[in-house]
Design a protein around this motif. Structure first.
Motif, PDB file in Angstrom:
ATOM      1  N   THR A  14     -86.665  22.204  32.208  1.00 51.33           N
ATOM      2  CA  THR A  14     -87.210  23.559  32.261  1.00 51.33           C
ATOM      3  C   THR A  14     -88.668  23.486  32.681  1.00 51.33           C
ATOM      4  OG1 THR A  14     -85.726  24.311  30.525  1.00 51.33           O
ATOM      5  CG2 THR A  14     -87.693  25.638  30.910  1.00 51.33           C
ATOM      6  N   LEU A  15     -89.008  24.221  33.728  1.00 48.71           N
ATOM      7  CA  LEU A  15     -90.411  24.287  34.142  1.00 48.71           C
ATOM      8  C   LEU A  15     -91.143  25.231  33.197  1.00 48.71           C
ATOM      9  CD1 LEU A  15     -90.115  24.638  38.023  1.00 48.71           C
ATOM     10  CD2 LEU A  15     -90.690  22.604  36.711  1.00 48.71           C
ATOM     11  N   PRO A  16     -92.251  24.803  32.654  1.00 52.11           N
ATOM     12  CA  PRO A  16     -93.016  25.682  31.756  1.00 52.11           C
ATOM     13  C   PRO A  16     -93.408  26.985  32.456  1.00 52.11           C
ATOM     14  CG  PRO A  16     -93.793  23.436  31.596  1.00 52.11           C
ATOM     15  CD  PRO A  16     -92.842  23.481  32.757  1.00 52.11           C
ATOM     16  N   VAL A  17     -93.420  28.052  31.701  1.00 49.52           N
ATOM     17  CA  VAL A  17     -93.683  29.379  32.255  1.00 49.52           C
ATOM     18  C   VAL A  17     -95.024  29.440  32.973  1.00 49.52           C
ATOM     19  CG1 VAL A  17     -94.651  30.362  30.131  1.00 49.52           C
ATOM     20  CG2 VAL A  17     -93.512  31.862  31.788  1.00 49.52           C
ATOM     21  N   ALA A  18     -96.031  28.757  32.459  1.00 50.28           N
ATOM     22  CA  ALA A  18     -97.350  28.790  33.115  1.00 50.28           C
ATOM     23  C   ALA A  18     -97.275  28.207  34.530  1.00 50.28           C
ATOM     24  CB  ALA A  18     -98.370  28.031  32.280  1.00 50.28           C
ATOM     25  N   LEU A  19     -96.490  27.144  34.697  1.00 49.78           N
ATOM     26  CA  LEU A  19     -96.332  26.559  36.027  1.00 49.78           C
ATOM     27  C   LEU A  19     -95.529  27.468  36.951  1.00 49.78           C
ATOM     28  CD1 LEU A  19     -95.634  22.821  35.108  1.00 49.78           C
ATOM     29  CD2 LEU A  19     -97.761  23.838  35.935  1.00 49.78           C
ATOM     30  N   ARG A  20     -94.455  28.053  36.409  1.00 53.85           N
ATOM     31  CA  ARG A  20     -93.654  28.981  37.226  1.00 53.85           C
ATOM     32  C   ARG A  20     -94.502  30.152  37.692  1.00 53.85           C
ATOM     33  NH1 ARG A  20     -89.885  28.445  32.893  1.00 53.85           N
ATOM     34  NH2 ARG A  20     -90.172  30.643  32.404  1.00 53.85           N
ATOM     35  N   SER A  22     -97.815  30.214  38.064  1.00 51.19           N
ATOM     36  CA  SER A  22     -98.847  29.797  39.018  1.00 51.19           C
ATOM     37  C   SER A  22     -98.265  29.524  40.400  1.00 51.19           C
ATOM     38  CB  SER A  22     -99.612  28.582  38.502  1.00 51.19           C
ATOM     39  OG  SER A  22     -98.791  27.447  38.482  1.00 51.19           O
ATOM     40  N   LEU A  23     -96.992  29.097  40.468  1.00 52.25           N
ATOM     41  CA  LEU A  23     -96.326  28.866  41.746  1.00 52.25           C
ATOM     42  C   LEU A  23     -95.568  30.095  42.246  1.00 52.25           C
ATOM     43  CD1 LEU A  23     -94.893  25.272  41.218  1.00 52.25           C
ATOM     44  CD2 LEU A  23     -96.756  25.946  42.731  1.00 52.25           C
ATOM     45  N   HIS A  24     -95.567  31.153  41.442  1.00 53.62           N
ATOM     46  CA  HIS A  24     -94.840  32.399  41.785  1.00 53.62           C
ATOM     47  C   HIS A  24     -93.356  32.108  41.998  1.00 53.62           C
ATOM     48  CE1 HIS A  24     -98.754  34.260  42.165  1.00 53.62           C
ATOM     49  NE2 HIS A  24     -99.109  33.293  42.997  1.00 53.62           N
ATOM     50  N   ILE A  25     -92.796  31.286  41.116  1.00 55.06           N
ATOM     51  CA  ILE A  25     -91.372  30.946  41.192  1.00 55.06           C
ATOM     52  C   ILE A  25     -90.589  31.942  40.352  1.00 55.06           C
ATOM     53  CG2 ILE A  25     -89.631  29.217  40.627  1.00 55.06           C
ATOM     54  CD1 ILE A  25     -91.769  27.092  41.122  1.00 55.06           C
ATOM     55  N   GLU A  26     -89.611  32.567  40.997  1.00 54.06           N
ATOM     56  CA  GLU A  26     -88.768  33.572  40.347  1.00 54.06           C
ATOM     57  C   GLU A  26     -87.401  32.973  40.029  1.00 54.06           C
ATOM     58  OE1 GLU A  26     -89.843  36.606  39.545  1.00 54.06           O
ATOM     59  OE2 GLU A  26     -91.813  36.227  40.435  1.00 54.06           O
ATOM     60  N   PRO A  27     -86.683  33.536  39.061  1.00 52.80           N
ATOM     61  CA  PRO A  27     -85.325  33.052  38.765  1.00 52.80           C
ATOM     62  C   PRO A  27     -84.446  33.086  40.020  1.00 52.80           C
ATOM     63  CG  PRO A  27     -86.054  34.563  37.058  1.00 52.80           C
ATOM     64  CD  PRO A  27     -87.090  34.615  38.152  1.00 52.80           C
ATOM     65  N   GLY A  28     -83.716  32.014  40.241  1.00 50.27           N
ATOM     66  CA  GLY A  28     -82.837  31.921  41.404  1.00 50.27           C
ATOM     67  C   GLY A  28     -83.511  31.347  42.643  1.00 50.27           C
ATOM     68  N   GLN A  29     -84.829  31.256  42.634  1.00 48.91           N
ATOM     69  CA  GLN A  29     -85.548  30.714  43.790  1.00 48.91           C
ATOM     70  C   GLN A  29     -85.414  29.194  43.810  1.00 48.91           C
ATOM     71  OE1 GLN A  29     -89.637  31.927  44.043  1.00 48.91           O
ATOM     72  NE2 GLN A  29     -90.107  30.511  45.693  1.00 48.91           N
ATOM     73  N   GLN A  30     -85.339  28.625  44.988  1.00 44.56           N
ATOM     74  CA  GLN A  30     -85.244  27.180  45.111  1.00 44.56           C
ATOM     75  C   GLN A  30     -86.628  26.544  45.067  1.00 44.56           C
ATOM     76  OE1 GLN A  30     -82.992  26.234  48.616  1.00 44.56           O
ATOM     77  NE2 GLN A  30     -81.054  26.657  47.590  1.00 44.56           N
ATOM     78  N   GLU A  40     -95.040   9.701  41.690  1.00 43.80           N
ATOM     79  CA  GLU A  40     -95.155  10.967  40.968  1.00 43.80           C
ATOM     80  C   GLU A  40     -94.242  11.987  41.642  1.00 43.80           C
ATOM     81  OE1 GLU A  40     -99.843  10.711  39.693  1.00 43.80           O
ATOM     82  OE2 GLU A  40     -99.322  11.423  41.700  1.00 43.80           O
ATOM     83  N   ILE A  41     -93.599  12.795  40.839  1.00 49.23           N
ATOM     84  CA  ILE A  41     -92.730  13.847  41.363  1.00 49.23           C
ATOM     85  C   ILE A  41     -93.585  15.076  41.642  1.00 49.23           C
ATOM     86  CG2 ILE A  41     -90.787  15.385  40.879  1.00 49.23           C
ATOM     87  CD1 ILE A  41     -89.731  13.163  38.996  1.00 49.23           C
ATOM     88  N   ILE A  42     -93.446  15.597  42.846  1.00 42.22           N
ATOM     89  CA  ILE A  42     -94.165  16.799  43.259  1.00 42.22           C
ATOM     90  C   ILE A  42     -93.140  17.930  43.371  1.00 42.22           C
ATOM     91  CG2 ILE A  42     -95.668  17.826  44.996  1.00 42.22           C
ATOM     92  CD1 ILE A  42     -96.839  15.310  43.638  1.00 42.22           C
ATOM     93  N   ILE A  43     -93.404  19.025  42.689  1.00 40.49           N
ATOM     94  CA  ILE A  43     -92.523  20.194  42.744  1.00 40.49           C
ATOM     95  C   ILE A  43     -93.278  21.318  43.429  1.00 40.49           C
ATOM     96  CG2 ILE A  43     -91.193  21.887  41.425  1.00 40.49           C
ATOM     97  CD1 ILE A  43     -91.098  19.806  39.153  1.00 40.49           C
ATOM     98  N   THR A  44     -92.705  21.865  44.482  1.00 42.29           N
ATOM     99  CA  THR A  44     -93.316  22.983  45.189  1.00 42.29           C
ATOM    100  C   THR A  44     -92.283  24.096  45.353  1.00 42.29           C
ATOM    101  OG1 THR A  44     -92.759  21.952  47.309  1.00 42.29           O
ATOM    102  CG2 THR A  44     -94.984  21.580  46.479  1.00 42.29           C
ATOM    103  N   ALA A  45     -92.757  25.303  45.411  1.00 38.60           N
ATOM    104  CA  ALA A  45     -91.870  26.438  45.657  1.00 38.60           C
ATOM    105  C   ALA A  45     -91.344  26.328  47.089  1.00 38.60           C
ATOM    106  CB  ALA A  45     -92.612  27.748  45.459  1.00 38.60           C
TER     107      ALA A  45
END
Length: 95
Positions: A14-20, A22-30, A40-45
């Motif tokens: 689960t990505l912490p809400v603060a990170l979601r 800050s990246l403007h990640i919405e439910p269902g978005q890849q 290091e693992i890099i996660i980007t919207a």
């Protein structure tokens, strides 16, 4: 800031809400995952269709490709004669 999360038995996290937020990640978005040279693992919207369209429009404008020219190329491609015309122009007609 560092956040912690636990990986489930299915490999999910689960990505912490603060990170979601800050990246403007919405439910269902890849999202995209990549690994850098420091292991290091890099996660980007992942880019949205609108993002891609805006980037393409900016690139086309930069190189001077107008909407009219794009439509012309699309018609040539759809008709199947765009590539053939370029080959004929460059190499001449085949016998």
């Amino acid at each position: 800031m560092t956040y912690f999360s636990t990986i489930t038995s299915k490999g999910q996290v689960t990505l912490p809400v603060a990170l979601r937020r800050s990246l403007h990640i919405e439910p269902g978005q890849q999202v995209n995952f990549s690994l850098n040279d420091k292991q290091e693992i890099i996660i980007t919207a992942a880019p949205t269709l609108e993002d891609i369209q805006q980037n393409l429009a900016a690139h086309f404008k930069k190189i001077g490709l107008t909407e009219a020219k794009l439509r012309s190329l699309a018609v040539d491609y759809k008709n199947g004669d765009g590539q053939a015309a370029q080959v004929t122009e460059k190499y001449g007609r085949s016998s």
